[in-house]
Design a protein around this motif. Structure first.
Motif, PDB file in Angstrom:
ATOM      1  N   VAL A  31       0.859  -1.140   0.069  1.00 16.56           N
ATOM      2  CA  VAL A  31      -0.073   0.113   0.015  1.00 16.56           C
ATOM      3  C   VAL A  31       0.899   1.123   0.009  1.00 16.56           C
ATOM      4  O   VAL A  31       1.845   1.437   0.682  1.00 16.56           O
ATOM      5  N   MET A  32       0.655   2.227  -0.953  1.00 15.28           N
ATOM      6  CA  MET A  32       1.445   3.527  -0.967  1.00 15.28           C
ATOM      7  C   MET A  32       0.316   4.567  -0.860  1.00 15.28           C
ATOM      8  O   MET A  32      -0.913   4.630  -1.488  1.00 15.28           O
ATOM      9  N   TYR A  33       0.638   5.652  -0.309  1.00 16.99           N
ATOM     10  CA  TYR A  33      -0.353   6.793  -0.028  1.00 16.99           C
ATOM     11  C   TYR A  33       0.623   8.049  -0.479  1.00 16.99           C
ATOM     12  O   TYR A  33       1.651   8.248  -0.281  1.00 16.99           O
ATOM     13  N   TRP A  34      -0.391   9.299  -0.646  1.00 16.32           N
ATOM     14  CA  TRP A  34       0.193  10.317  -1.156  1.00 16.32           C
ATOM     15  C   TRP A  34      -0.591  11.321  -0.201  1.00 16.32           C
ATOM     16  O   TRP A  34      -1.921  11.105  -0.333  1.00 16.32           O
ATOM     17  N   TYR A  35      -0.029  12.116   0.548  1.00 17.36           N
ATOM     18  CA  TYR A  35      -0.613  13.105   1.550  1.00 17.36           C
ATOM     19  C   TYR A  35      -0.253  14.754   1.140  1.00 17.36           C
ATOM     20  O   TYR A  35       1.093  14.730   0.372  1.00 17.36           O
ATOM     21  N   GLN A  36      -1.077  15.472   1.311  1.00 15.79           N
ATOM     22  CA  GLN A  36      -0.587  16.898   1.223  1.00 15.79           C
ATOM     23  C   GLN A  36      -0.727  17.301   2.456  1.00 15.79           C
ATOM     24  O   GLN A  36      -1.334  17.365   3.428  1.00 15.79           O
ATOM     25  N   GLN A  37       0.388  18.354   2.826  1.00 18.18           N
ATOM     26  CA  GLN A  37       0.536  19.096   4.315  1.00 18.18           C
ATOM     27  C   GLN A  37       0.945  20.444   3.867  1.00 18.18           C
ATOM     28  O   GLN A  37       2.066  20.474   3.703  1.00 18.18           O
ATOM     29  N   LYS A  38      -0.023  21.263   4.221  1.00 20.69           N
ATOM     30  CA  LYS A  38       0.148  22.476   4.449  1.00 20.69           C
ATOM     31  C   LYS A  38       0.728  23.125   5.917  1.00 20.69           C
ATOM     32  O   LYS A  38       0.529  22.657   6.720  1.00 20.69           O
ATOM     33  N   SER A  39       1.405  24.126   5.604  1.00 21.81           N
ATOM     34  CA  SER A  39       2.028  24.874   6.954  1.00 21.81           C
ATOM     35  C   SER A  39       1.157  24.606   8.208  1.00 21.81           C
ATOM     36  O   SER A  39      -0.083  25.192   8.191  1.00 21.81           O
ATOM     37  N   LEU A  45      -4.872  13.279   3.297  1.00 21.99           N
ATOM     38  CA  LEU A  45      -4.767  11.930   2.322  1.00 21.99           C
ATOM     39  C   LEU A  45      -5.454  12.538   0.834  1.00 21.99           C
ATOM     40  O   LEU A  45      -6.663  13.119   0.866  1.00 21.99           O
ATOM     41  N   LEU A  46      -4.711  12.463  -0.208  1.00 22.39           N
ATOM     42  CA  LEU A  46      -4.981  12.634  -1.517  1.00 22.39           C
ATOM     43  C   LEU A  46      -5.712  11.229  -2.051  1.00 22.39           C
ATOM     44  O   LEU A  46      -6.711  11.241  -2.560  1.00 22.39           O
ATOM     45  N   PHE A  47      -4.806  10.186  -2.063  1.00 22.89           N
ATOM     46  CA  PHE A  47      -5.211   9.110  -2.829  1.00 22.89           C
ATOM     47  C   PHE A  47      -4.397   7.772  -2.225  1.00 22.89           C
ATOM     48  O   PHE A  47      -3.225   8.487  -1.456  1.00 22.89           O
ATOM     49  N   HIS A  48      -4.600   6.672  -2.493  1.00 21.37           N
ATOM     50  CA  HIS A  48      -3.643   5.550  -2.307  1.00 21.37           C
ATOM     51  C   HIS A  48      -3.808   4.342  -3.256  1.00 21.37           C
ATOM     52  O   HIS A  48      -5.014   4.366  -3.872  1.00 21.37           O
ATOM     53  N   ASP A  53      -4.661  -1.375  -7.571  1.00 26.93           N
ATOM     54  CA  ASP A  53      -5.740  -0.675  -7.192  1.00 26.93           C
ATOM     55  C   ASP A  53      -6.003   0.766  -6.823  1.00 26.93           C
ATOM     56  O   ASP A  53      -5.221   0.908  -5.646  1.00 26.93           O
ATOM     57  N   PHE A  54      -6.131   1.749  -7.414  1.00 29.08           N
ATOM     58  CA  PHE A  54      -6.227   3.233  -7.177  1.00 29.08           C
ATOM     59  C   PHE A  54      -7.481   3.593  -6.491  1.00 29.08           C
ATOM     60  O   PHE A  54      -8.581   3.144  -6.605  1.00 29.08           O
ATOM     61  N   ASN A  55      -7.393   4.327  -5.195  1.00 28.15           N
ATOM     62  CA  ASN A  55      -8.473   4.733  -4.233  1.00 28.15           C
ATOM     63  C   ASN A  55      -8.321   6.325  -4.116  1.00 28.15           C
ATOM     64  O   ASN A  55      -7.365   6.493  -3.336  1.00 28.15           O
ATOM     65  N   ASN A  56      -9.309   7.224  -4.718  1.00 28.73           N
ATOM     66  CA  ASN A  56      -9.188   8.523  -4.610  1.00 28.73           C
ATOM     67  C   ASN A  56      -9.889   8.869  -3.517  1.00 28.73           C
ATOM     68  O   ASN A  56     -11.260   8.441  -3.259  1.00 28.73           O
ATOM     69  N   GLU A  57      -9.454  10.013  -2.600  1.00 27.57           N
ATOM     70  CA  GLU A  57     -10.340  10.512  -1.879  1.00 27.57           C
ATOM     71  C   GLU A  57     -11.255  11.363  -2.417  1.00 27.57           C
ATOM     72  O   GLU A  57     -11.068  12.023  -3.510  1.00 27.57           O
ATOM     73  N   ALA A  58     -12.586  11.387  -1.816  1.00 24.33           N
ATOM     74  CA  ALA A  58     -13.677  12.156  -2.450  1.00 24.33           C
ATOM     75  C   ALA A  58     -13.223  13.731  -2.736  1.00 24.33           C
ATOM     76  O   ALA A  58     -14.002  14.203  -3.716  1.00 24.33           O
ATOM     77  N   ALA A  92       3.677   7.816   1.676  1.00 22.08           N
ATOM     78  CA  ALA A  92       3.843   6.721   2.928  1.00 22.08           C
ATOM     79  C   ALA A  92       3.480   5.411   2.364  1.00 22.08           C
ATOM     80  O   ALA A  92       2.819   5.202   1.328  1.00 22.08           O
ATOM     81  N   THR A  93       3.857   4.372   3.012  1.00 23.92           N
ATOM     82  CA  THR A  93       3.646   2.995   2.858  1.00 23.92           C
ATOM     83  C   THR A  93       3.342   2.391   3.801  1.00 23.92           C
ATOM     84  O   THR A  93       3.442   2.811   5.035  1.00 23.92           O
TER      85      THR A  93
END
Lengths: 116, 113
Positions: A31-39, A45-48, A53-58, A92-93
């Motif tokens: 499992v691999m994840y992409w996150y966006q973090q602002k200051s 979480l953006l998607f994983h 299999d791709f899973n998009n956040e709404a 992240a994984t």
């Protein structure tokens, strides 16, 4: 040492110019994840990917896309970056949930994206 | 709605002055609670996972505890190198075999010599 690697560490792009961020892992996690973090904010979480299999956040904008060509690599594509997309992007994984194995998420060092 | 709230937002301690950080949460189907440390400009570094109420974990000067509604991160005799943002995240099922972390906004800890 097994780890999560992100390249580049710092990326500057122009408003509207496509940009790709890269993540690789030697942990062999499926499992691999992409996150966006602002200051001063929590990682969002953006998607994983679970395997392929791709899973998009709404609430992830269509401007953000991802590719995972194999187990080790995952890419984040921002098709037309806006000023509001300037942030730290974290990869992240984790292992999956089956078997109650440990499922902590392990993060890379992040890519700081600046949009000019 | 799943929610994680951390307090205080910022904490300044003198070296050796023990204290606790709080993480209160509401989540359906909790699979675990995580504590991470994040240094400026870096990714979160995993510290602890707690799975059930009553569980405790320790690592050097840090000790994490969990109840049904909150978790505490106790810092005993902190040193300046403990200065960082401490993030709490709850984990719930995402459907199928993956899980989702819901983060709090963190506590920024500054330990002065």
């Amino acid at each position: 040492d097994a780890m999560v690697i992100q390249n580049p560490r710092y990326q500057v792009t122009q408003f509207g110019k496509p940009v790709t961020l890269s993540c690789s892992q030697t942990l062999n996690h499926n499992v691999m994840y992409w996150y966006q973090q602002k200051s001063s904010q929590a990682p969002k979480l953006l998607f994983h990917y679970y395997d392929k299999d791709f899973n998009n956040e709404a609430d992830t904008p269509d401007n953000f896309q991802s590719r995972r060509p194999n187990t080790s690599f995952c890419f984040l594509d921002i098709r037309s970056p806006g000023l509001g997309d300037a942030a730290m992007y974290l990869c992240a994984t984790s292992r999956d949930w089956r078997g109650r194995s440990s499922y902590e998420q392990y993060f890379g060092p992040g890519t700081r994206l600046t949009v000019t | 709605e799943d929610q994680v709230t951390q307090s205080p937002e910022a904490l300044r301690l003198q070296e050796g002055e023990s204290s606790s950080l709080n993480c209160s949460y509401t989540v359906s189907g909790l699979r675990g609670l995580f504590w991470y440390r994040q240094d400026p400009g870096k990714g979160p570094e995993f510290l602890f996972t707690l799975y059930s109420a009553g569980e405790e974990k320790e690592k050097e000067r840090l000790k994490a505890t969990l109840t049904k509604k909150e978790s505490f991160l106790h810092i005993t005799a902190p040193k300046p190198e403990d200065s960082a943002t401490y993030l709490c995240a709850v984990c719930r099922g995402y459907g199928g075999a993956t899980n989702k972390l819901i983060f709090g906004t963190g506590t920024l800890l500054a330990v002065q010599p």
